[in-house]
Design an enzyme around this catalytic site. Structure first.
Site, PDB file in Angstrom:
ATOM      1  N   LYS A  35     -52.040   9.264 -27.175  1.00  0.00           N
ATOM      2  CA  LYS A  35     -51.030  10.339 -27.267  1.00  0.00           C
ATOM      3  C   LYS A  35     -50.737  10.912 -25.878  1.00  0.00           C
ATOM      4  CE  LYS A  35     -49.275  14.548 -28.192  1.00  0.00           C
ATOM      5  NZ  LYS A  35     -49.589  15.318 -29.387  1.00  0.00           N
ATOM      6  N   CYS A  95     -45.386  20.274 -25.670  1.00  0.00           N
ATOM      7  CA  CYS A  95     -46.199  19.069 -25.410  1.00  0.00           C
ATOM      8  C   CYS A  95     -46.296  18.736 -23.927  1.00  0.00           C
ATOM      9  CB  CYS A  95     -45.611  17.897 -26.179  1.00  0.00           C
ATOM     10  SG  CYS A  95     -45.373  18.239 -27.924  1.00  0.00           S
TER      11      CYS A  95
HETATM   12  N1  SAJ Z   1     -36.484  16.007 -20.482  1.00  0.00           N
HETATM   13  C1  SAJ Z   1     -35.896  15.738 -19.256  1.00  0.00           C
HETATM   14  N2  SAJ Z   1     -35.495  14.470 -18.989  1.00  0.00           N
HETATM   15  C2  SAJ Z   1     -35.676  13.456 -19.887  1.00  0.00           C
HETATM   16  C3  SAJ Z   1     -36.281  13.744 -21.123  1.00  0.00           C
HETATM   17  C4  SAJ Z   1     -36.679  15.032 -21.406  1.00  0.00           C
HETATM   18  O1  SAJ Z   1     -35.723  16.626 -18.426  1.00  0.00           O
HETATM   19  O2  SAJ Z   1     -35.281  12.318 -19.590  1.00  0.00           O
HETATM   20  C5  SAJ Z   1     -36.950  17.366 -20.754  1.00  0.00           C
HETATM   21  C6  SAJ Z   1     -36.401  17.935 -22.039  1.00  0.00           C
HETATM   22  O3  SAJ Z   1     -35.181  18.598 -21.799  1.00  0.00           O
HETATM   23  C7  SAJ Z   1     -37.497  18.905 -22.450  1.00  0.00           C
HETATM   24  C8  SAJ Z   1     -38.759  18.236 -21.951  1.00  0.00           C
HETATM   25  O4  SAJ Z   1     -38.357  17.296 -20.953  1.00  0.00           O
HETATM   26  O5  SAJ Z   1     -37.354  20.139 -21.786  1.00  0.00           O
HETATM   27  C9  SAJ Z   1     -39.524  17.504 -23.040  1.00  0.00           C
HETATM   28  O6  SAJ Z   1     -38.590  16.595 -23.609  1.00  0.00           O
HETATM   29  P1  SAJ Z   1     -39.052  15.717 -24.883  1.00  0.00           P
HETATM   30  O7  SAJ Z   1     -37.885  14.955 -25.386  1.00  0.00           O
HETATM   31  O8  SAJ Z   1     -40.280  14.978 -24.541  1.00  0.00           O
HETATM   32  O9  SAJ Z   1     -39.286  16.919 -25.880  1.00  0.00           O
HETATM   33  P2  SAJ Z   1     -40.519  17.211 -26.816  1.00  0.00           P
HETATM   34  O10 SAJ Z   1     -41.588  17.915 -26.092  1.00  0.00           O
HETATM   35  O11 SAJ Z   1     -39.991  17.841 -28.055  1.00  0.00           O
HETATM   36  O12 SAJ Z   1     -40.995  15.754 -27.131  1.00  0.00           O
HETATM   37  C10 SAJ Z   1     -41.661  15.449 -28.287  1.00  0.00           C
HETATM   38  C11 SAJ Z   1     -42.932  14.841 -27.830  1.00  0.00           C
HETATM   39  N3  SAJ Z   1     -43.746  14.587 -28.980  1.00  0.00           N
HETATM   40  C12 SAJ Z   1     -45.063  14.849 -28.922  1.00  0.00           C
HETATM   41  O13 SAJ Z   1     -45.627  15.199 -27.921  1.00  0.00           O
HETATM   42  C13 SAJ Z   1     -45.819  14.682 -30.165  1.00  0.00           C
HETATM   43  C14 SAJ Z   1     -42.642  13.581 -27.036  1.00  0.00           C
HETATM   44  O14 SAJ Z   1     -43.821  12.820 -26.887  1.00  0.00           O
HETATM   45  C15 SAJ Z   1     -41.661  12.678 -27.746  1.00  0.00           C
HETATM   46  O15 SAJ Z   1     -41.281  11.639 -26.860  1.00  0.00           O
HETATM   47  C16 SAJ Z   1     -40.411  13.429 -28.157  1.00  0.00           C
HETATM   48  O16 SAJ Z   1     -40.843  14.531 -28.994  1.00  0.00           O
HETATM   49  C17 SAJ Z   1     -39.530  12.519 -28.956  1.00  0.00           C
HETATM   50  O17 SAJ Z   1     -38.409  12.271 -28.515  1.00  0.00           O
HETATM   51  O18 SAJ Z   1     -40.015  12.046 -29.991  1.00  0.00           O
END
Ligand code: SAJ
Length: 451
Positions: free
Chosen positions: A222, A276
């Site tokens: 994870k 996360c």
């Molecule tokens: N973000 C960026 N650039 C990217 C992707 C994301 O700046 O290319 C930012 C987002 O805006 C956000 C942060 O990063 O502020 C996190 O983005 P995320 O899509 O990872 O958001 P989370 O935290 O909701 O992601 C969750 C996570 N799940 C768990 O930890 C169990 C992550 O591992 C998953 O990849 C994501 O859900 C998903 O898309 O499933």
């Protein structure tokens, strides 16, 4: 342990399940166990939360969840309580879904999970199984949780009870939709325990269920996938800062690189938020320090991502200066509070950090986020409409890439303004070629477009 007995309970759906923590992860988990036909008890320390759940009410903004809550209550498959003792005494499997936050000194705080483990230990009976879904470090279960349970129960791991890690992999906003799609990782305290819990998860989800050798391995899986994401986002944030200085459009570069079969696109932004990614690195760092290893890449990535709100502030100041304005006293319209697109969740949102920095510079802030219409979020009033939040604005700052923002009529906004519109697009959602000529535009990694 009587493995055959527990397997029978699983197969015959006679297994009784308790879920400790009925929040953003625990509630969906409890409801999906109940929906699969297992008598489930949802347990939380928050009396108001439990009262609302009993009345089929939830604050959790997950599409599809309220309907499942109502269904399983009507089918008498779930009950909610604050009584830990009742739940432990009336369940075969106990699932821990409590918060494991990182404090302001970046130290993981495991007190909630330790507290539940102790309560379970005191009342533990032979042949009960504990499953941890909370995010923890690779060594937490084996070196902290199992010893707490053994010491408080005088029972022996694998002889008398089993422990398993099945780290949550929820994507907030898509938990129900993803339930049967996102594979789950199961690591048991023994191979038999692991196999049993794989069988159980197969009964509640159609997704792939993958067994790994230990709880620690499951937790490492994870953390690896999340830190991989955090590091790659940091790399794109670094490229964005560099390409902006070189006059290269990072969005165009990512589009080009994405044509390569093994390039995994990640995107620059105002920072990394959510429950996360901002926390997960510190679980690994905690374990690493205990074995005299200080990670480099993981730490630097966190620093790069945490610096992005300051980078956005520089963009705002430069763009305003171009229109001969300073931040102090300027009206700044912030679009988006949520930490990521199309959800209602401000946990560790970079938008909050940018707003704090704008406040420090005495800017006048008007906020619009369609998911928080008319609400007061952590002391910040959100407007009732986009139009209201755009009144007399000097600068529009996009901080969340909500779908509603993609088709904002910028031409109409410019026409209604009696002054030059400045647009700072920290999510690079707009195509520069489509912008009205008389808008000053800049993005993260995109050279300022002057008029
Ligand atoms: N973000 C960026 N650039 C990217 C992707 C994301 O700046 O290319 C930012 C987002 O805006 C956000 C942060 O990063 O502020 C996190 O983005 P995320 O899509 O990872 O958001 P989370 O935290 O909701 O992601 C969750 C996570 N799940 C768990 O930890 C169990 C992550 O591992 C998953 O990849 C994501 O859900 C998903 O898309 O499933």
């Amino acid at each position: 342990m009587d493995i055959a007995k527990i397997n029978n309970l699983i197969e015959n759906h006679e297994l009784k399940v308790a879920v400790f923590g009925t929040g953003r992860i625990g509630l969906p988990t409890a409801l999906m166990y109940a929906k699969a036909g297992y008598k489930t008890i949802g347990v939380d320390i928050n009396e108001n939360l439990i009262r609302d759940l009993r009345n089929k009410k939830t604050f959790i903004d997950e599409p599809g969840l309220p309907e499942i809550l109502s269904e399983v209550i009507d089918r008498n498959l779930i009950e909610f309580t604050i009584d830990f003792e009742y739940a432990i005494k009336n369940s075969n499997v106990m699932i821990i879904c409590v918060p494991t936050p990182v404090n302001q000194n970046k130290i993981p705080i495991f007190t909630a999970i330790e507290d539940v483990a102790k309560k379970i230990g005191i009342l533990l009976r032979k042949d009960q199984i504990v499953i941890n879904e909370s995010s923890v470090s690779p060594t937490t279960i084996e070196t902290l949780i199992i010893p707490i349970i053994e010491q408080n129960s005088n029972l022996k791991i694998n002889d008398d009870f089993g422990v398993c890690s099945c780290p949550e992999r929820a994507d907030p906003g898509n938990i129900v939709d993803n339930w049967d799609k996102v594979a789950r990782i199961v690591g048991g305290s023994s191979d038999d325990v692991g196999k049993m819990i794989v069988k159980l998860y197969h009964n509640i989800s159609k997704a792939e269920i993958v067994q790994v050798s230990t709880p620690g391995t499951a937790n490492a899986v994870k953390l690896t996938e999340n830190i991989f994401r955090d590091v790659n986002i940091a790399l794109m944030n670094e490229f964005a800062v560099l390409y902006e200085k070189l006059g290269i459009d990072v969005k165009e570069v990512i589009r080009g690189s994405s044509t390569k079969y093994n390039f995994q696109p990640h995107y620059p932004g105002p920072g990394v938020g959510g429950p996360c990614l901002p926390a997960n690195s510190y679980y690994i760092i905690k374990d690493a320090i205990n074995v005299d290893y200080i990670p480099f890449m993981i730490r630097v990535a966190r620093e790069i991502n945490d610096r992005m709100p300051a980078v956005v502030m520089e963009l705002i100041q430069n763009a305003l200066n171009f229109t001969h304005k300073s931040l102090k006293g300027s009206i700044i319209t912030v679009l988006g509070l949520s930490y990521k697109a199309n959800i209602k969740d401000v946990q560790i949102s970079p938008a909050l950090k940018v707003i704090q920095l704008l406040n420090e510079k005495q800017a006048n802030i008007q906020i619009w986020d369609p998911y928080y219409k008319g609400e007061n979020v952590l002391g910040y009033p959100v407007g009732n409409s986009l139009e209201e939040s755009l009144q007399n604005t000097d600068c529009i700052v996009v901080l969340t890439d909500h779908k509603e923002f993609y088709d904002i009529d910028l031409k109409k906004i410019q026409k209604n303004m009696q002054k030059t519109v400045v647009l700072v697009d920290s999510r690079n959602i707009y195509e520069i070629s489509n912008l009205p000529q008389n808008i000053v535009y800049c993005g993260v990694g995109r050279k300022i477009r002057k008029i």
